[in-house]
Design a protein around this motif. Sequence first.
Motif, short mmCIF file in Angstrom:
data_model
loop_
_atom_site.label_atom_id
_atom_site.label_comp_id
_atom_site.label_asym_id
_atom_site.label_seq_id
_atom_site.Cartn_x
_atom_site.Cartn_y
_atom_site.Cartn_z
N ARG A 1 0.84 -1.20 0.00
CA ARG A 1 0.00 0.00 0.00
C ARG A 1 0.87 1.25 0.00
O ARG A 1 2.07 1.19 0.29
CB ARG A 1 -0.95 0.01 1.19
N GLU A 2 0.25 2.36 -0.32
CA GLU A 2 0.96 3.63 -0.38
C GLU A 2 1.30 4.15 1.02
O GLU A 2 0.54 3.95 1.97
CB GLU A 2 0.10 4.66 -1.12
N VAL B 1 1.54 6.71 4.00
CA VAL B 1 0.81 7.87 4.51
C VAL B 1 1.68 8.49 5.61
O VAL B 1 2.58 7.84 6.15
CB VAL B 1 -0.60 7.51 5.04
N SER B 2 1.40 9.74 5.94
CA SER B 2 2.29 10.48 6.84
C SER B 2 2.52 9.79 8.18
O SER B 2 3.63 9.86 8.73
CB SER B 2 1.78 11.90 7.05
N LYS B 3 1.54 9.09 8.72
CA LYS B 3 1.72 8.42 10.01
C LYS B 3 2.73 7.27 9.94
O LYS B 3 3.20 6.80 10.98
CB LYS B 3 0.39 7.93 10.57
N ASP B 4 3.09 6.82 8.74
CA ASP B 4 4.05 5.72 8.56
C ASP B 4 5.50 6.18 8.56
O ASP B 4 6.41 5.36 8.69
CB ASP B 4 3.82 5.02 7.21
#
Length: 142
Positions: A4-5, A7-10
């Motif tokens: 998956r792409e 996201v900022s929390k990653d």
Amino acid sequence: MEIRELVSKDIDIVVDLWYETSIIAHDFIPGDYWKNNKGAMAFEYLPNSETYLAIENGEIVGFVAMIENFLAAIFVDNQFQGQGIGKSLLNFVKHKRTRIKLNVYEKNRKSIDFYKSQGFIIKAISEEEKTCENEFLMEWTR
């Protein structure tokens, strides 16, 4: 495994994965180099790249980052290497491109062998300015 792409929390998890993996994969470069680049990775490189994550049982186990047709990073958590995760991430971005280029340190034989097995060809060699290490420019075309 799911891809998956990012996201900022990653980002913090991905930066830690990149750092821990880099120290082992690039043991010929002082660890401080990688430590000093964590901020740039978190605030510059990852947010400005097309990044996909490999997820296994809800955990981020690898990632690939593309900037246009340039493979800027592909890293798999040290505990999950050799399980086909890197190949899956690479195939994922290959389906989105007709040509991919990358740089890899000449001393990183494991990665060079991996890229060669995935159809990449060495096109040039140069010295990377920041580390003074030789690196190969490799390219794959469909």
